[in-house]
Design a protein around this motif. Sequence first.
Motif, PDB file in Angstrom:
ATOM      1  N   CYS A  20       0.822  -1.212   0.000  1.00 36.93           N
ATOM      2  CA  CYS A  20       0.000   0.000   0.000  1.00 36.93           C
ATOM      3  C   CYS A  20       0.857   1.264   0.000  1.00 36.93           C
ATOM      4  CB  CYS A  20      -0.941   0.008   1.203  1.00 36.93           C
ATOM      5  SG  CYS A  20      -2.344  -1.132   1.027  1.00 36.93           S
ATOM      6  N   ARG A 139     -11.201  -8.191   1.251  1.00 42.54           N
ATOM      7  CA  ARG A 139     -10.978  -7.177   2.294  1.00 42.54           C
ATOM      8  C   ARG A 139      -9.636  -6.481   2.092  1.00 42.54           C
ATOM      9  NH1 ARG A 139     -13.631 -11.094   5.593  1.00 42.54           N
ATOM     10  NH2 ARG A 139     -11.648 -12.017   6.226  1.00 42.54           N
ATOM     11  N   GLY A 142      -9.975  -4.065  -0.526  1.00 43.28           N
ATOM     12  CA  GLY A 142     -10.696  -2.904  -0.008  1.00 43.28           C
ATOM     13  C   GLY A 142      -9.765  -1.923   0.692  1.00 43.28           C
ATOM     14  N   VAL A 143      -8.811  -2.474   1.462  1.00 46.84           N
ATOM     15  CA  VAL A 143      -7.797  -1.624   2.101  1.00 46.84           C
ATOM     16  C   VAL A 143      -6.955  -0.936   1.027  1.00 46.84           C
ATOM     17  CG1 VAL A 143      -5.738  -1.633   3.562  1.00 46.84           C
ATOM     18  CG2 VAL A 143      -7.714  -3.040   4.181  1.00 46.84           C
ATOM     19  N   ALA A 146      -8.790   1.866  -0.250  1.00 50.93           N
ATOM     20  CA  ALA A 146      -8.846   2.971   0.715  1.00 50.93           C
ATOM     21  C   ALA A 146      -7.610   3.845   0.623  1.00 50.93           C
ATOM     22  CB  ALA A 146      -8.993   2.419   2.134  1.00 50.93           C
ATOM     23  N   PRO A 319     -13.245   1.264   1.628  1.00 56.63           N
ATOM     24  CA  PRO A 319     -13.277   0.025   2.423  1.00 56.63           C
ATOM     25  C   PRO A 319     -14.667  -0.583   2.516  1.00 56.63           C
ATOM     26  CG  PRO A 319     -12.936   1.945   3.843  1.00 56.63           C
ATOM     27  CD  PRO A 319     -12.813   2.418   2.441  1.00 56.63           C
ATOM     28  N   GLY A 322     -15.067  -2.612  -0.517  1.00 59.83           N
ATOM     29  CA  GLY A 322     -14.333  -3.872  -0.397  1.00 59.83           C
ATOM     30  C   GLY A 322     -15.105  -4.910   0.403  1.00 59.83           C
ATOM     31  N   ARG A 323     -15.748  -4.477   1.489  1.00 62.41           N
ATOM     32  CA  ARG A 323     -16.542  -5.412   2.308  1.00 62.41           C
ATOM     33  C   ARG A 323     -17.765  -5.892   1.545  1.00 62.41           C
ATOM     34  NH1 ARG A 323     -14.886  -1.888   6.545  1.00 62.41           N
ATOM     35  NH2 ARG A 323     -16.805  -0.657   6.417  1.00 62.41           N
ATOM     36  N   ALA A 376     -12.617  -1.157  -5.811  1.00 68.24           N
ATOM     37  CA  ALA A 376     -12.509  -2.530  -5.304  1.00 68.24           C
ATOM     38  C   ALA A 376     -13.141  -3.569  -6.234  1.00 68.24           C
ATOM     39  CB  ALA A 376     -13.114  -2.625  -3.897  1.00 68.24           C
TER      40      ALA A 376
END
Length: 486
Positions: A20, A139, A142-143, A146, A319, A322-323, A376
């Motif tokens: 990241c 997930r 998703g991070v 973010a 995020p 992503g979830r 995502a």
Amino acid sequence: MAPMPELSPRRRMLVLAICCMSLLIVSLDNTVLNVALPSMQQDLHASTSGLQWTIDAYTLVLASLLMLAGSTADRIGRKRVFMAGLVVFTLGSVLCSLAPNLEALVAFRMVQAVGGSMLNPVAMSIITNTFTDPRERARAIGVWGAVVGISMAAGPLVGGLLVESVGWRSIFWINLPVGLAALLLTLRFVPESRAPKARRPDPVGQLLVIALFGTLTYAIIEAPSTPFTSTALPAAVALAALAGLLWYEPRRAQPLIDLRFFRSAPFSGATVIAISAFAALGGFLFLSTLYLQNVRGLNALEAGLWMLPMAAPTFLCAPLSGRLVGSRGPRVPLLIAGCAMTVSGILFAAFEAETSDATLVAGYVLFGIGFGFVNAPITNTAVSGMPRAQAGVAAAVASTSRQLGQTLGVAVVGAVLASGVGASSYREMFVPAARPGWWIIAACGFAVLVLGAVSSGRWARGTAERTAERLESAEVRDVAVTAERD
């Protein structure tokens, strides 16, 4: 070498954080640069097309080399290529800060892009091979998304503060400490991995991709300021390069662009959605930055603060997207994204949202929500249906689509703006001249909406399953043929 070994949960999160960091410096570089455009324009005496090239020289080289970087990383080692990318990107950033003129800045931006091409697709490949559980991977992505939100939130503020206090050259300095830290952490904590079967280089395919992207972008950017005959030849070369790719690549055993990927409706949909969404982003940031500073007369920091209503929802929604992808699939986030981006574009195109503070903020918030939800599902759809051995190539196609979209967005919207303004007063003509650009952004949002619905249903999932089976069967046959030859 076998794929990446199973890591402990703590080590996996550390690898995600390191990856990241690379995304942060690449994404931050783009958002910070947009805020600095008017200062660069004044200091370097740049035209509108000159400003377009400071952005597109980077995204163009990035788009041209991403697939090469992904396949090379799968072949010689993802950690090795990732570290090389960090070194080149950081060096390019230092050179950009020292550029004496516009031409040098554009050239050094291309050096940056060579390094950047080795970062995002390779980092995504590392993440894909680190997080093997589909829900955990969603997930993690998703991070990852973010971080784009963080860069969009921090970029305008950090960029505005640096431009106003130190000057536009300082925006490139922030890449130095982050790049060096990521390099040292990668060396220490990221294990090496590569695909079980190395893919051969495809120099002809690579040259055709560069010819296609480069000549197409040149033709679009230079069209408003040059005679038709000057842009007709680049456009013809672009068409010839596209035809060459479509003819040559299917005939190679290991092509740069595996056209079989596109038999998967979700993968094809994700590719076009990425182009549409990032074209909208590129055009949106370009128009917004020039309007806030050159028409409203705000300084870089004030313009950065005005763009927070767009950046904050992106940060908050990424995020959540992503979830949702992990629990319910990509359809809901894509439909939300398409609706929000379309309505935002229409607000500016039909109701001149920029002329009122309330509608300007509303348009920014809606676009931020849409862009926050779109990233995502693009990434997850692009890599989840493909064999892990080809994760680098699949991720690189998705990343290429993003960069190509942003390149085309800046090129097309900037060309429309330059054509509309012409020799008239910039402040007086900006709003009507920008209206066609906003309609283009709205159309991109609508494309996200329609393709999100079409490419996420039962039929589309069936095509993805059949494509994955064919790819895995072909991989087994290739391995068997190679073993017989040996």
